[in-house]
Design an enzyme around this catalytic site. Sequence first.
Site, mmCIF file in Angstrom:
data_model
loop_
_atom_site.group_PDB
_atom_site.id
_atom_site.type_symbol
_atom_site.label_atom_id
_atom_site.label_comp_id
_atom_site.label_asym_id
_atom_site.label_seq_id
_atom_site.Cartn_x
_atom_site.Cartn_y
_atom_site.Cartn_z
ATOM 1 N N GLY A 233 0.819 -1.204 0.000
ATOM 2 C CA GLY A 233 0.000 0.000 0.000
ATOM 3 C C GLY A 233 0.848 1.246 0.000
ATOM 4 O O GLY A 233 2.068 1.198 0.199
ATOM 5 N N GLU A 456 -9.685 32.329 -9.040
ATOM 6 C CA GLU A 456 -10.242 31.300 -8.157
ATOM 7 C C GLU A 456 -11.768 31.285 -8.224
ATOM 8 O O GLU A 456 -12.384 30.219 -8.100
ATOM 9 C CB GLU A 456 -9.776 31.542 -6.719
#
Length: 715
Positions: A233, A456
Amino acid sequence: MKNKNRGFFRSSLSYAFVILAVIFLIYSFFGRSDGSVKHLSTTTFLKELKNNKIKDFTIQPGDSGVYTIAGDFKKAQKSSSSSSSTTTLLSGYQSSVTKFTAYVLPNNSSLKQITTAAQKAGVAVNPKPAASNFWGSMLTLILPTLIMFALLYWMLIGSQRGQGGSGGPGGIMSFGRSKAKPADPKQNKIRFADVAGEEEEKQELVEVVEFLKDPKKFTKLGARIPKGVLLEGPPGTGKTLLAKAVAGEAKTPFFSISGSDFVEMFVGVGASRVRDLFENAKKSAPSIIFIDEIDAVGRRRGAGMGGGNDEREQTLNQILIEMDGFEGSEGVIVLASTNRSDVLDPALLRSGRFDRKILVGAPDVKGREAILRVHAKNKPLAADVDLKVIAQQTPGFVGADLENLLNEAALLAARNDEKAVTAADIDEAEDRVIAGPAKKDRKTTQDERETVAYHEAGHAIVGLVLNDAQVVRKVTIVPRGRAGGYALMMPKDERYLMSEKDAKEELAGLMGGRAAEILINHVASSGASNDFQQATQIAREMVTQYGMSDKLGMVQLEGSSNVFVGDPNNPNPPYSQKTSELIDEEVRRLTNEAYKRAVDIIKSHPKQHKAIAEALLKYETLDEAQIRSLFETGEIPSDLVKDSQRPARPLSYEESKAALKKNGAVDNKEAEDELKRTKMIRKMKMIPSRVPIQLQKRRQPRRLQLLDAVNNKFD
């Protein structure tokens, strides 16, 4: 440990005293001088000789070629201040002397002058041959040999006393011994209940714990427990913690070692350490051997560059032999962790060695909540902190990230002299973890602030319109790290697949910043560089991996290729130049379409775009509820609605065991029902004989595919 250090310092101090005493004795024996001797210069000596004050003297050649004259006065002379300080300290003040010394250069005129003066004064001259320093010469020859033999004796005796570090007894002679640190089962307090967010992985390891507790339960039925379990993992998911929990539940000795500890600069050390490690584990059976980062020693053989991998390959060969050489009934189980299973040797992954491979992935929302509750046990939380909301806001975070998040929040609370960790502290800590610390003192012009705000706001508008897969979590124009601002997009739910529609919506969201710049300022800026980087990556994956291009078809051209440099089976690139040009064309087409879509969305929502940009200029940071309220009503809400459900928590060992039985029964029932349906369909001659689709899906490991949490950083 304290007593050992005290004994070490005492022995070192005693050795130091002995060495100083020996040096003092040698100096006293070879370098002492008589305190009743007066040193005369050559001129003074000749003067005293002519004045008939010298009784007699001797002339002797010295080691440096200078002649030494030593003799007696006829009468005692007063001592001068030129006497040796050492003599004064040891013998006290000398009022008179009867002996003298002088030094003369070895030339014929000086010696002739002294001889003539002595004959006139009637003083006897006694010539002496040069003295031979026998003891000094012997000491120079013998002392290095004695020191060498003493060091060899110390090393041999130290190696027999037991294993030691490189600086302690036996350190030099213990290279072939394992560096594994055996942990006492009584001191290991980690249990399954301490491991949160990995419930399925814990269920896979229940059988290992049961075997270590009661091996006869399996051996009497002819079952063989897996000799090795590979925990695979990404970093920070808790692979090492899982291994410790297995040892804690089984209450067995736990030998932990890193893969890099096997190989040293000496040939054969790695293989010797492997043998020693397994030998110690067998003596303590039932026991667990945990090899952390096994890819450091278990890389594919024959793929190195330069031929310098012989020692590592010998170590790997010894691991293969040891794992396949002992029987399961001996009670030694090997656990290993890695985040690079693609570079491991195939012989290491075959059945009979690492029989079971467990994917330890990023936790889901319930797992993240459980992990947060584990790490929040020793931290006082304010009433406004909702760990469930924090878990929903942190998709893609692993256990280490969540622990770091709460730790940063606690540090911020302590910095502000608060008595508890508040939601504002956690929110600020999340921003610090994702984008770095805020740089509020950075001076920017008003034009730059407006450019960043509209940039943004463009991301936010596109994200609010195309909200099937993602939601706008936060928008800010506060500089953090190298980013001048960013828009944070989060998946609505836990996603395991990404459709073509979701990918195109994400591309459009990334292009919202540049579209807003062109529409408002009519000039492009460098702030969209990170947007283009992420958009290019997504578009390239759509074309080369996911088969989302009609021109290239449903083929996988790049995929998750092996990045091991020395792998001869990894050609780069695996396609022709014409295909490469076609890939570039398709990537460019997808990004252009996303840009046009973003432009159309911002053009159709000019008021909302302006409202969000002006709010950013005023407040600098807007959260999800505030952004949505501005988009829908043009106003900012005063409070937030919170959801309350039963909190998630990690399962204990008994609960994991019960869940394993329950899931097994459900899986068996589903499999039986599927087989019955398949047999009925086969009788109706509708489909050929094959393995049920559900069973095929169940065999494949579930992989979580999450893109970066920060979908834009305004550089």
